[in-house]
Enzyme design. Structure first.
Site, mmCIF file in Angstrom:
data_model
loop_
_atom_site.group_PDB
_atom_site.id
_atom_site.type_symbol
_atom_site.label_atom_id
_atom_site.label_comp_id
_atom_site.label_asym_id
_atom_site.label_seq_id
_atom_site.Cartn_x
_atom_site.Cartn_y
_atom_site.Cartn_z
ATOM 1 N N ALA A 218 0.808 -1.210 0.000
ATOM 2 C CA ALA A 218 0.000 0.000 0.000
ATOM 3 C C ALA A 218 0.844 1.265 0.000
ATOM 4 O O ALA A 218 0.423 2.298 -0.515
ATOM 5 C CB ALA A 218 -0.933 -0.009 1.220
ATOM 6 N N GLY B 148 4.283 1.390 -1.032
ATOM 7 C CA GLY B 148 5.451 1.436 -1.892
ATOM 8 C C GLY B 148 5.740 0.120 -2.588
ATOM 9 O O GLY B 148 5.089 -0.897 -2.347
ATOM 10 N N VAL C 140 8.817 -2.739 -3.756
ATOM 11 C CA VAL C 140 10.102 -3.279 -3.304
ATOM 12 C C VAL C 140 10.851 -3.855 -4.503
ATOM 13 O O VAL C 140 10.274 -4.581 -5.328
ATOM 14 C CB VAL C 140 9.897 -4.362 -2.239
ATOM 15 N N LYS D 52 12.922 -0.532 -0.792
ATOM 16 C CA LYS D 52 11.507 -0.165 -0.843
ATOM 17 C C LYS D 52 11.387 1.316 -1.182
ATOM 18 O O LYS D 52 11.875 2.172 -0.434
ATOM 19 C CB LYS D 52 10.823 -0.460 0.489
ATOM 20 N N ASP E 140 0.137 -3.508 10.928
ATOM 21 C CA ASP E 140 -0.160 -4.219 9.683
ATOM 22 C C ASP E 140 0.465 -5.620 9.692
ATOM 23 O O ASP E 140 1.146 -6.022 8.756
ATOM 24 C CB ASP E 140 0.324 -3.421 8.474
#
Length: 658
Positions: free
Chosen positions: A387, A389, A391, A406, A501
């Site tokens: 959400a 960025g 990687v 990232k 998260d």
């Protein structure tokens, strides 16, 4: 503050908003009632008045009972009862004459007789830090205090169940409790020995003596609460009892008394001295292999005797010895000097070349955008997108170290100084179950994070694929890895961190299949004095705790909820929501609870597992997903439960699915 001792808060119209008489802690005053369903909780210590280890419960069945706080409040856990079960009493009352009694309307049961009363005499009843409920009188004219009655009436402090924590037994010396660990166990906290003990070696699953990796240790004259998982055996000797446990892979310990043997599993509780009972503890034979020692240390190291030997040396021997010592010291000093010069020069060259192999051991190093663009070959190989960025895989030019970069997107521009401060805060989190932040870039509008590279992908890749899912022991190990990482973020790092998260996609697997928590992009940092914070909804649907949707304060218990969902996914090897499933199995949390209540847990797992272990992990997952944050266990307790060092209570029905 009223003369009765009641502290009352009024609104502007003198209506009572709140009062201490309706919210007791460890004490009731004269004129105060402890209502049905309420309880008193002891203080942690004489100077620390946070919640302690014991509780006095005015039960809805009319019985007044003392329990350890950490117990499931069963009859066998109590160490005092008023014996009024089913008599219909609704409250405990202390009057101004010192009468302490249970009552319902005009019907009462006296626990004490009355004492004298007077304007300078005040009564209180307090649950002490030692678990004893005492009635006191205070004479303000004479400035004296007197203990009038105590519950229970015991002289041995070890008679109070829970005086020593799990896997430790109680003895008393001069009226003080002394807690000792089982053989093969160490204190959870060496500074608080009454908190209990845990094994000093790791062991999971079922283990017996088939390969000579275990043996039995004997502890004489100690008895425990019998929590046998099987019918007691009639044996002719203590050796037969020991052998029965050694050959049973589920057996952790055995109690032998009067030719009766009862097999136990850890944790053992309420250990006290008993001359007629022998305890056998199953321990690991470390030298046989297959076991690892953790935090091993002697409980009471012995002090070696000091032996002084006197000899007479001649003057010549003394001079020669002094010369030899001087030469040795000079040689060592020269070696140290040249070694220091060599190391200082080498470190200087490394620093001038910005060699990250050194810098990332100290703190996250700043990278230029050009460096990271070259390292990723123009951000060519994408590893994943979240959400906040994307990687990319990269390689540092010196040392050929593989990294994950990232590139943050849609982030608030906090300013260079604030961003660097946050990066250094995250960089100070060092734990084997956290993905290491190696560096960052804050050049212009570019915000990038540099992490160590995890070669085996995410937990989602591992458990949600159709074939090749990890076995049961591997899943249990992964659960413990995740729990230890979250516990570190919540309690052990310098700045407390709520991750916000926790999900399988943010749990990565290294070369050794160790689980590591990643993605602190959504983390909300807490200063040391904070325990909760208000913030906008963050995280991923399906893993969000109910309080996110109630505009309620967000605490570390939000992460506990998310962990509970991940634990159930890990146990069942399926996602928390599967639209293709049958209607009553679409939401995993509801499906698990239904199977738990119906005794059909075998439907949840794709492979054959130990049903006792499955039941234990399912109960833990359901407890972690309690709709009320305060009813969820802390991550410290979660780790202890996964290690088998704490009981898991019966979970409530699910109240919310996010």
């Amino acid at each position: 503050m009223l003369d009765s001792g009641n502290f009352v808060i009024y609104d502007s119209n003198f209506n009572v908003i709140w009062e201490t008489f309706d919210n007791p802690t460890d004490t009731i005053m004269a004129g105060q009632e402890l209502h049905s369903g309420s309880k008193l909780v002891s203080s942690a210590s004489e100077t620390n008045h946070s919640s302690g280890k014991f509780q006095l419960s005015m039960q809805t069945d009319g019985n007044l009972v003392l329990y350890p706080v950490a117990s499931p409040d069963r009859p066998e856990d109590s160490y005092y009862s008023s014996g009024t079960y089913g008599d219909g009493y609704l409250s405990l009352y202390l009057d101004d004459k010192g009468w302490l009694y249970l009552h319902q309307g005009n019907v009462a049961s006296n626990l004490t007789s009355g004492y004298r009363n007077g304007t300078a005499l005040v009564y209180r009843a307090t649950l002490g830090v030692d678990g004893i409920f005492r009635l006191y009188s205070h004479d303000f004219e004479l400035n004296t205090e007197q203990e009038l009655k105590k519950f229970p009436e015991v002289t041995d402090p070890c008679a109070v169940k829970g005086a020593c924590g799990m896997n430790s037994y109680c003895t008393s010396a001069n009226g003080q409790v002394v807690c000792s660990c089982l053989p093969g166990f160490d204190y959870l906290d060496a500074n608080r020995t009454s908190n209990g003990c845990r094994r000093n070696f790791t062991a999971s699953g079922c283990y017996s003596n088939d390969d000579n990796t275990t043996y039995m240790s004997t502890l004489d004259n100690v008895a425990w609460m019998d929590g046998s998982y099987a019918d007691s055996l009639s044996v002719t000797s203590d050796e037969a009892c020991s052998d029965a446990c050694l050959s049973d892979c589920k057996c952790d310990a055995a109690l032998f008394k009067d030719n009766t043997c009862s097999k136990q599993v850890f944790p053992l509780r309420y250990g006290i001295r008993d001359d007629s009972t022998t305890t056998f503890i199953k321990l690991a034979n470390i030298s046989a292999g297959g076991w690892s020692v953790i935090n091993s240390r002697p409980e009471s190291p012995s002090v070696a005797p000091v032996i002084i030997i006197r000899r007479k040396f001649s003057v010549k021997i003394s001079i020669v010895s002094a010369a030899i010592i001087a030469c040795i010291i000079s040689s060592l000093a020269a070696l140290i000097f040249f070694f220091y010069r060599y190391r200082a020069g080498r470190y200087g060259r490394l620093w001038r070349n910005k060699e990250p192999a050194l810098v990332d051991e100290i703190a996250p190093r700043p990278f230029s955008y050009h460096e990271l663009r070259e390292a990723t070959d123009g951000f060519k190989e994408k590893l994943g997108k979240g959400a906040f960025g994307t990687v990319f895989k990269g390689t540092l030019p010196r040392g050929q170290r593989v990294i994950a970069v990232k590139r943050l997107e849609k982030v608030v521009d906090e300013g260079e100084r604030e961003f660097r401060t946050e990066m250094r805060t995250i960089g100070r989190t060092h734990h084997k179950n956290l993905v290491r932040l190696l560096g960052f870039c804050d050049e212009g509008t570019n915000r990038l994070l540099v992490y160590e590279y995890m070669s085996n992908g995410s937990l989602a890749d591992l458990i949600f694929k159709a074939d090749g899912q990890p076995g049961w022991d591997e899943r249990v190990k992964i659960a413990l890895d995740i729990a230890r990482g979250i516990h570190y973020l919540h309690e052990d790092c310098e700045t407390r961190i709520i991750h916000c998260d926790i999900k399988p996609q943010n749990i990565l697997m290294d070369d050794n299949w160790t689980a590591k928590i990643s993605d602190f992009g959504l983390a909300k940092l807490l200063m040391p004095s904070q325990t909760r914070t208000f913030t906008g909804i963050r995280g991923t649907r399906g893993y969000l705790a109910p309080e996110w949707h109630k505009n309620a304060p967000i605490t570390v218990k939000a992460d506990v909820y998310s962990f509970g969902i991940v634990l159930l996914e890990l146990v069942c090897c399926r996602k928390n929501m599967e639209l293709e499933a049958e209607e009553d199995a679409i939401i995993l949390l509801d499906c698990v609870h239904n199977c738990f209540m119906d005794g059909e847990l075998e439907k949840l797992v794709p492979d054959e597992v130990d049903m006792t272990e499955l039941n234990r992990l399912v109960k833990l997952g359901l407890c972690c997903t309690h709709s009320e944050p305060g009813s969820r266990p802390s991550m410290k307790n979660v780790v202890m439960m996964l290690e088998g060092n704490a009981d898991i209570s019966v979970p409530p029905p699910p109240g919310f699915s996010s």
